[in-house]
Enzyme design. Structure first.
Site, PDB file in Angstrom:
ATOM      1  N   PRO A  67      -4.166  10.034  -1.093  1.00 36.09           N
ATOM      2  CA  PRO A  67      -4.441   8.641  -0.710  1.00 36.09           C
ATOM      3  C   PRO A  67      -4.347   8.465   0.808  1.00 36.09           C
ATOM      4  O   PRO A  67      -3.638   9.212   1.483  1.00 36.09           O
ATOM      5  CB  PRO A  67      -3.312   7.852  -1.390  1.00 36.09           C
ATOM      6  CG  PRO A  67      -2.675   8.778  -2.371  1.00 36.09           C
ATOM      7  CD  PRO A  67      -2.928  10.171  -1.884  1.00 36.09           C
ATOM      8  N   LEU A 110       1.784  -0.806  -0.696  1.00 37.11           N
ATOM      9  CA  LEU A 110       0.752  -0.843  -1.728  1.00 37.11           C
ATOM     10  C   LEU A 110       0.823   0.442  -2.548  1.00 37.11           C
ATOM     11  O   LEU A 110       1.125   1.515  -2.004  1.00 37.11           O
ATOM     12  CB  LEU A 110      -0.640  -0.909  -1.096  1.00 37.11           C
ATOM     13  CG  LEU A 110      -1.082  -2.211  -0.434  1.00 37.11           C
ATOM     14  CD1 LEU A 110      -2.334  -1.978   0.421  1.00 37.11           C
ATOM     15  CD2 LEU A 110      -1.366  -3.264  -1.504  1.00 37.11           C
ATOM     16  N   ALA A 111       0.465   0.354  -3.820  1.00 34.77           N
ATOM     17  CA  ALA A 111       0.503   1.549  -4.674  1.00 34.77           C
ATOM     18  C   ALA A 111      -0.581   2.558  -4.296  1.00 34.77           C
ATOM     19  O   ALA A 111      -0.474   3.733  -4.646  1.00 34.77           O
ATOM     20  CB  ALA A 111       0.361   1.144  -6.136  1.00 34.77           C
ATOM     21  N   CYS A 112      -1.628   2.101  -3.595  1.00 31.81           N
ATOM     22  CA  CYS A 112      -2.680   3.036  -3.195  1.00 31.81           C
ATOM     23  C   CYS A 112      -2.402   3.636  -1.815  1.00 31.81           C
ATOM     24  O   CYS A 112      -3.250   4.357  -1.280  1.00 31.81           O
ATOM     25  CB  CYS A 112      -4.054   2.372  -3.236  1.00 31.81           C
ATOM     26  SG  CYS A 112      -4.232   0.962  -2.129  1.00 31.81           S
ATOM     27  N   ASP A 113      -1.233   3.349  -1.234  1.00 29.72           N
ATOM     28  CA  ASP A 113      -0.864   3.924   0.066  1.00 29.72           C
ATOM     29  C   ASP A 113      -0.082   5.222  -0.162  1.00 29.72           C
ATOM     30  O   ASP A 113       0.856   5.266  -0.965  1.00 29.72           O
ATOM     31  CB  ASP A 113      -0.014   2.939   0.859  1.00 29.72           C
ATOM     32  CG  ASP A 113       0.266   3.438   2.270  1.00 29.72           C
ATOM     33  OD1 ASP A 113      -0.445   3.009   3.200  1.00 29.72           O
ATOM     34  OD2 ASP A 113       1.179   4.281   2.424  1.00 29.72           O
TER      35      ASP A 113
END
Lengths: 166, 157
Positions: A67, A110-113
């Protein structure tokens, strides 16, 4: 924007292809975001808010298998954006994500970081829909930011943000 | 100019360069692919089919037209929330964002609560981007798409 080069690494080529693709360009055409610069492994991208826009510096090593991680950035000073210029919250989600106390402001919550998910393994089962997809597009991360910055929770910075660039 | 389009059977956004005087039939021939000749064309945000005459206006007035190619005139969309269901026939070119706004109104959800919820494809954990056309989400000859309106997780802790 940097031109694709035969000397680029695979992750840099993948990112160049991503931002040259229709999905990213649709967001640009819709006035949601704008690529400013690529200086691998970093990219500066402006995301438009309800008022003004904010520049984010993405670190993109091993994109898209790993990511991205991102932080608010001052493109003129080429330095982290001072906290008084950060988006403000009315008590909701903006405050959750833009946290000066999280990694000293060098990553978004953020969970996508990349940095954040590495320290929150439990989120993988708690919120699978919010995780980075390893065949993913930077658009996933940008959509998260654009929704936040255009939500009812957004309040302008204490000091005016960078004027919209488009 | 660059024209963006989505189409039945593909989850991708596509783009194509078109001349200002290109005919709709010529464009359809270029993008039809495996969908064959029975394609209909829709403009995002509009209910009816796009005609040759309307396409001329679109090319003249829109900087970045957004179209959808589909074999059906409508998809059946339903949204489930707290034991209630609202449904409608919608243009295949209707976006997930537009459906969400419609569902929020139909379900009487106030703006503050609406911002805390997102559309998730029923039976999955998948939440298509707001710019996704409903017509890309229907499968085969079953031109239906079903969503659950679910709370968006907060990042806390």
């Amino acid at each position: 924007m940097s031109a694709p080069s035969e000397f680029q690494t695979p992750d840099a080529r993948a990112f160049s292809a991503d931002v040259g693709g229709a999905l990213f360009r649709l967001g640009e055409a819709d006035g949601k975001w704008q690529l400013r610069k690529i200086a691998w492994p970093y990219a500066l991208i402006d995301v438009v808010a309800v008022s003004g826009s904010f520049t984010f510096r993405f670190e993109l090593s091993q994109f898209p298998v790993q990511p991205p991680t991102a932080q608010l950035w001052d493109p003129e000073a080429d330095a982290p954006l001072p906290q008084q210029h950060w988006p403000q919250s009315r008590g909701g989600r903006i405050r959750d994500v833009f946290r000066p106390d999280w990694q000293q402001g060098t990553a978004l919550y953020l969970a996508c970081d990349r940095v954040t998910i590495q320290t929150h393994p439990g989120w993988s089962t708690q919120m699978p829909a919010r995780l980075w997809r390893n065949d993913g597009s930077i658009v996933q991360y940008l959509e998260e930011l654009h929704v936040l910055l255009n939500s009812p929770d957004f309040s302008p910075p204490l000091v005016a943000a960078t004027p919209a660039c488009m | 100019m660059t024209l963006f389009y989505q189409k039945e059977g593909s989850r991708q956004v596509h783009n194509v360069d078109v001349a200002h005087n290109e005919k709709l039939a010529e464009l359809m021939a270029r993008v039809a692919g495996e969908l064959g000749e029975a394609l209909l064309v829709f403009e995002e945000g509009c209910d009816g089919e796009l005609t040759e005459e309307a396409f001329v206006v679109v090319l003249r007035e829109k900087r970045h037209p957004k179209l959808h190619f589909h074999r059906q005139r409508a998809v059946h969309a339903e949204v489930h929330f707290n034991g209630r269901v609202v449904s409608r026939h919608a243009s295949p070119a209707m976006t997930v964002d537009a459906l969400k706004k419609w569902a929020d109104r139909e379900l009487g959800i106030d703006p503050a609560h609406a911002a805390e919820h997102v559309l998730q494809l029923s039976g999955t954990s998948e939440r298509p981007a707001g710019s996704t056309h409903l017509g890309t989400l229907s499968h085969g000859h079953d031109h239906r798409v079903s969503f659950d309106l679910v709370p968006n997780e907060r990042f806390q802790g």
